[in-house]
Design a protein around this motif. Structure first.
Motif, PDB file in Angstrom:
ATOM      1  N   MET A  76     -15.444  18.096  45.694  1.00  0.00           N
ATOM      2  CA  MET A  76     -14.362  18.111  44.710  1.00  0.00           C
ATOM      3  C   MET A  76     -13.920  16.690  44.380  1.00  0.00           C
ATOM      4  O   MET A  76     -13.686  16.352  43.213  1.00  0.00           O
ATOM      5  N   ALA A  77     -13.807  15.875  45.421  1.00  0.00           N
ATOM      6  CA  ALA A  77     -13.399  14.486  45.204  1.00  0.00           C
ATOM      7  C   ALA A  77     -14.439  13.725  44.396  1.00  0.00           C
ATOM      8  O   ALA A  77     -14.105  12.868  43.567  1.00  0.00           O
ATOM      9  N   ALA A  78     -15.723  14.043  44.629  1.00  0.00           N
ATOM     10  CA  ALA A  78     -16.798  13.312  43.953  1.00  0.00           C
ATOM     11  C   ALA A  78     -17.025  13.765  42.519  1.00  0.00           C
ATOM     12  O   ALA A  78     -17.537  12.993  41.701  1.00  0.00           O
ATOM     13  N   THR A  79     -16.659  15.024  42.214  1.00  0.00           N
ATOM     14  CA  THR A  79     -16.976  15.567  40.886  1.00  0.00           C
ATOM     15  C   THR A  79     -15.751  15.874  40.032  1.00  0.00           C
ATOM     16  O   THR A  79     -15.865  16.008  38.811  1.00  0.00           O
ATOM     17  N   GLY A  80     -14.591  16.041  40.662  1.00  0.00           N
ATOM     18  CA  GLY A  80     -13.409  16.462  39.923  1.00  0.00           C
ATOM     19  C   GLY A  80     -13.448  17.932  39.552  1.00  0.00           C
ATOM     20  O   GLY A  80     -12.617  18.405  38.776  1.00  0.00           O
ATOM     21  N   LEU A  81     -14.383  18.690  40.139  1.00  0.00           N
ATOM     22  CA  LEU A  81     -14.542  20.111  39.843  1.00  0.00           C
ATOM     23  C   LEU A  81     -14.001  20.962  40.980  1.00  0.00           C
ATOM     24  O   LEU A  81     -13.764  20.466  42.086  1.00  0.00           O
ATOM     25  N   ARG A  82     -13.833  22.260  40.710  1.00  0.00           N
ATOM     26  CA  ARG A  82     -13.400  23.208  41.726  1.00  0.00           C
ATOM     27  C   ARG A  82     -14.359  24.397  41.741  1.00  0.00           C
ATOM     28  O   ARG A  82     -14.770  24.886  40.681  1.00  0.00           O
ATOM     29  N   PRO A  83     -14.709  24.895  42.922  1.00  0.00           N
ATOM     30  CA  PRO A  83     -15.638  26.025  42.973  1.00  0.00           C
ATOM     31  C   PRO A  83     -14.929  27.370  42.828  1.00  0.00           C
ATOM     32  O   PRO A  83     -13.720  27.472  43.028  1.00  0.00           O
ATOM     33  N   ARG A  84     -15.687  28.385  42.481  1.00  0.00           N
ATOM     34  CA  ARG A  84     -15.241  29.754  42.689  1.00  0.00           C
ATOM     35  C   ARG A  84     -15.425  30.048  44.181  1.00  0.00           C
ATOM     36  O   ARG A  84     -16.344  29.522  44.807  1.00  0.00           O
ATOM     37  N   VAL A  85     -14.546  30.842  44.745  1.00  0.00           N
ATOM     38  CA  VAL A  85     -14.557  31.057  46.192  1.00  0.00           C
ATOM     39  C   VAL A  85     -14.788  32.535  46.501  1.00  0.00           C
ATOM     40  O   VAL A  85     -14.151  33.411  45.909  1.00  0.00           O
ATOM     41  N   ALA A  86     -15.688  32.799  47.437  1.00  0.00           N
ATOM     42  CA  ALA A  86     -16.020  34.173  47.811  1.00  0.00           C
ATOM     43  C   ALA A  86     -15.179  34.681  48.972  1.00  0.00           C
ATOM     44  O   ALA A  86     -14.743  35.836  48.989  1.00  0.00           O
TER      45      ALA A  86
END
Length: 354
Positions: free
Chosen positions: A191-201
């Motif tokens: 997240m820190a490296a991409t600025g993105l957030r995942p969907r979480v299972a």
């Protein structure tokens, strides 16, 4: 001010136990069924009786490194009847999420243990390990072997627009050496490296619970666990009733301070609360007096013996007191507690609230 805070036992609505009122139990493992690799007292008998009462035990775990067969074998070795079909892990739920949004055969870059790759393959997708294979998605689960090169491959894929599903976002992993970095710590790095957030299972997200209910064709699930921030929060997010057992992480003080997103429907000393109404207390509605009274003195909850005789079992009596305090704390926002008489003092000591 005196609050009407006395909880009710779960069976008082219709005379049936929790196990009888729910057709599937979505059970956490560590802290709920076993602790530190040792089965928790009363768990095998309680789960056997729950199954015979018509409530299917389904073990839902965020663990992304063990297969359902391995988990079932461990449970069987502890005296708990279980098959691989009774276990659902976050890698399986993550793979299902990916299969719902990508066509069969689509390539998924796997950051995690071999079982995560197996889960991806089991739903008809193609697991890969390199961004050169042109994956359309990244799936990330815990593995002690995950290193910088694995994260770098995922980072490149994500920056190129790949979908991202995390098995879970647990920041720590309990081990016999204490709490160590969990999958969530590695997720935070990406997240820190991409600025993105995942969907979480996994828990506290709801896909793991929804998939478990779907697999057994359940309609009246009950979430059972020892943690407010994963098990109970997942139940609240999924709109499912939940039972907190006091055999693992959560303390009495933590229960009193729980916010709306982490409030269980009921609390029990242990898994016997699934079948014995005395050993579980409902927290989600008005109730008749049960031996304890709670008043509010400024911002302090004052516990005192009510107008009924104490329960002959001191543990049950203490649980009822905790239920009364919990309802009062949630209603008033107060979490400081003191005894209103000598009768309340040992109970507060029992829950480390003195």
């Amino acid at each position: 001010m005196t609050a009407d805070t006395s909880p009710r036992t779960p069976a008082t609505e219709d005379g049936r136990s929790l196990a009888e009122r729910h057709d599937v139990l979505l059970l956490d493992l560590d802290g709920t069924v076993y602790l530190g690799g040792q089965v928790i007292e009363h768990a095998p008998e309680a789960l056997d009786r729950a199954a015979r009462a018509g409530s299917h035990p389904m073990y839902v775990t965020n663990n992304a490194s063990r297969s359902p067969a391995d988990v079932a074998a461990s449970l069987t070795g502890m005296g708990i009847a279980a098959t691989a079909e009774d276990v659902l892990t976050s890698p399986q739920a993550a793979a299902t999420m990916l299969a719902e949004t990508h066509p069969a055969g689509a390539k998924v870059l796997v950051v995690g243990a071999p079982f995560l790759a197996d889960s991806v393959a089991a739903v008809g997708l193609t697991p890969v390990r390199l961004v050169a294979d042109e994956p359309v998605a990244v799936v990330q689960g815990h593995s002690p072997d995950t290193g910088w090169r694995n994260l770098a491959e995922a980072c490149i894929a994500l920056r190129a627009g790949a979908d991202w599903v995390a098995c879970n976002v647990d920041s720590t992993l309990p081990t016999d050496r204490g709490l160590l970095p969990g999958n969530g710590a590695m997720v935070q790095a990406l997240m820190a490296a991409t600025g993105l957030r995942p969907r979480v299972a996994g828990k506290p997200a709801r896909p793991l619970l929804d998939e478990a209910v779907r697999r057994v064709d359940g309609s009246r699930p009950l979430v059972v666990g020892d943690r407010l921030d994963t098990d109970i929060e997942a139940g609240v997010a999924a709109g499912m009733p939940s039972l907190l057992v006091l055999t693992g992480v959560c303390t009495a003080a933590g229960l009193l301070a729980a916010g709306p997103a982490q409030r269980p429907s009921s609390v029990a000393l242990d898994l016997r609360g699934l079948l014995d109404p005395d050993r579980a207390v409902a927290l989600d509605g008005a109730a008749p007096a049960d031996g304890w009274a709670v008043t509010l003195d400024g911002s302090t909850l004052v516990l005192d013996r009510g107008d009924r005789e104490p329960h002959p079992d001191p543990d049950v009596d203490a649980l009822r007191a905790l239920g009364a305090l919990t309802v009062a704390a949630w209603e008033s926002g107060a979490t400081a507690v003191r005894a209103g008489s000598s009768a309340a003092e040992p109970v507060l000591r029992r829950w480390d609230l003195d």
